[in-house]
Design a protein around this motif. Structure first.
Motif, PDB file in Angstrom:
ATOM      1  N   SER A 101     -18.366 -10.267  32.036  1.00  0.00           N
ATOM      2  CA  SER A 101     -19.700 -10.761  31.687  1.00  0.00           C
ATOM      3  C   SER A 101     -19.755 -11.512  30.372  1.00  0.00           C
ATOM      4  O   SER A 101     -20.500 -12.484  30.239  1.00  0.00           O
ATOM      5  N   TYR A 102     -19.011 -11.036  29.364  1.00  0.00           N
ATOM      6  CA  TYR A 102     -19.133 -11.590  28.025  1.00  0.00           C
ATOM      7  C   TYR A 102     -17.849 -12.224  27.497  1.00  0.00           C
ATOM      8  O   TYR A 102     -17.857 -12.809  26.423  1.00  0.00           O
ATOM      9  N   GLY A 103     -16.745 -12.063  28.217  1.00  0.00           N
ATOM     10  CA  GLY A 103     -15.467 -12.554  27.716  1.00  0.00           C
ATOM     11  C   GLY A 103     -14.960 -11.728  26.538  1.00  0.00           C
ATOM     12  O   GLY A 103     -14.128 -12.189  25.771  1.00  0.00           O
ATOM     13  N   VAL A 104     -15.452 -10.503  26.406  1.00  0.00           N
ATOM     14  CA  VAL A 104     -15.066  -9.616  25.311  1.00  0.00           C
ATOM     15  C   VAL A 104     -14.026  -8.634  25.840  1.00  0.00           C
ATOM     16  O   VAL A 104     -14.279  -7.914  26.804  1.00  0.00           O
ATOM     17  N   ASN A 105     -12.866  -8.617  25.186  1.00  0.00           N
ATOM     18  CA  ASN A 105     -11.799  -7.700  25.558  1.00  0.00           C
ATOM     19  C   ASN A 105     -11.921  -6.465  24.669  1.00  0.00           C
ATOM     20  O   ASN A 105     -11.596  -6.508  23.484  1.00  0.00           O
ATOM     21  N   LEU A 106     -12.387  -5.368  25.235  1.00  0.00           N
ATOM     22  CA  LEU A 106     -12.621  -4.162  24.447  1.00  0.00           C
ATOM     23  C   LEU A 106     -11.333  -3.492  23.980  1.00  0.00           C
ATOM     24  O   LEU A 106     -11.375  -2.602  23.134  1.00  0.00           O
ATOM     25  N   TRP A 107     -10.197  -3.916  24.510  1.00  0.00           N
ATOM     26  CA  TRP A 107      -8.920  -3.417  23.993  1.00  0.00           C
ATOM     27  C   TRP A 107      -8.625  -4.032  22.631  1.00  0.00           C
ATOM     28  O   TRP A 107      -8.020  -3.391  21.779  1.00  0.00           O
ATOM     29  N   ARG A 108      -9.048  -5.279  22.432  1.00  0.00           N
ATOM     30  CA  ARG A 108      -8.675  -6.009  21.210  1.00  0.00           C
ATOM     31  C   ARG A 108      -9.845  -6.324  20.290  1.00  0.00           C
ATOM     32  O   ARG A 108      -9.703  -6.297  19.074  1.00  0.00           O
ATOM     33  N   ASP A 109     -10.977  -6.695  20.840  1.00  0.00           N
ATOM     34  CA  ASP A 109     -12.085  -7.209  20.041  1.00  0.00           C
ATOM     35  C   ASP A 109     -12.836  -6.086  19.324  1.00  0.00           C
ATOM     36  O   ASP A 109     -13.028  -5.004  19.870  1.00  0.00           O
ATOM     37  N   ARG A 110     -13.256  -6.385  18.106  1.00  0.00           N
ATOM     38  CA  ARG A 110     -14.066  -5.446  17.336  1.00  0.00           C
ATOM     39  C   ARG A 110     -15.538  -5.712  17.625  1.00  0.00           C
ATOM     40  O   ARG A 110     -15.968  -6.860  17.633  1.00  0.00           O
TER      41      ARG A 110
END
Length: 173
Positions: A101-110
């Protein structure tokens, strides 16, 4: 919070300002510590604060209370709702939904905790996570002579995707 305000990065207790690192992972660690029963309450508060700050004060309880009030605004007692999600049980679904949905990688992004929870609450339909939340939240229709198959399907889907409650949550229910 107003659109023009910065995300909070500190709390003030008794006139002293305490800087915080409120990345969602740190807050999740803090929540895990707060659920631990092997620590005394004072030690639990100190270790929990250690997850979100470098040097917690010796008397950690008032600072932890301020952090808790900042991150988890109190709900009215009448707002008791069925638990639709569990951040541990649904972790893979949430990661996939954020990426989709957001292009946010929760493994890497803060992400700041308030940013994370705001985005989580607004995930659009179309992700597997949103579909499962929809099933969990959908009320069971009253039986009629026409909806037996629908009721059967929904009951099976709700059972398949149900949030597994912890012992503590079952005791509180």
């Amino acid at each position: 919070m107003m659109l023009h305000e910065k995300l909070p990065d500190s709390v003030t207790v008794n006139g002293r300002r305490y800087r915080l690192d409120l990345d969602f992972r740190n807050v999740l660690r803090m929540m895990d510590v707060m659920d631990r029963k092997d620590l005394l309450p004072g030690a639990r508060a100190y270790v929990a604060l250690k997850c979100v700050m470098k040097r917690p004060p010796k008397d950690a309880s008032p600072v932890l209370a301020a952090v808790h009030a900042l991150l988890f605004p109190a709900r009215k007692k009448s707002e008791k709702r069925e638990k639709l999600t569990d951040l541990k049980q649904d972790a893979d679904l949430i990661r996939a939904a954020f990426l989709q949905s957001y292009g946010v990688n929760l493994w890497r992004d803060r992400l700041h905790w308030l940013e994370f929870t705001g985005l989580l609450a607004c995930l659009p339909t179309g992700s597997r996570y949103a579909d499962i939340l929809s099933i969990r939240a959908r009320p069971m229709p009253k039986p009629t002579k026409y909806n037996g198959d629908e009721r059967k399907w929904l009951a099976e889907a709700k059972a398949k995707f149900a949030v597994r409650l912890t012992d503590k949550e079952m005791a509180d229910s």
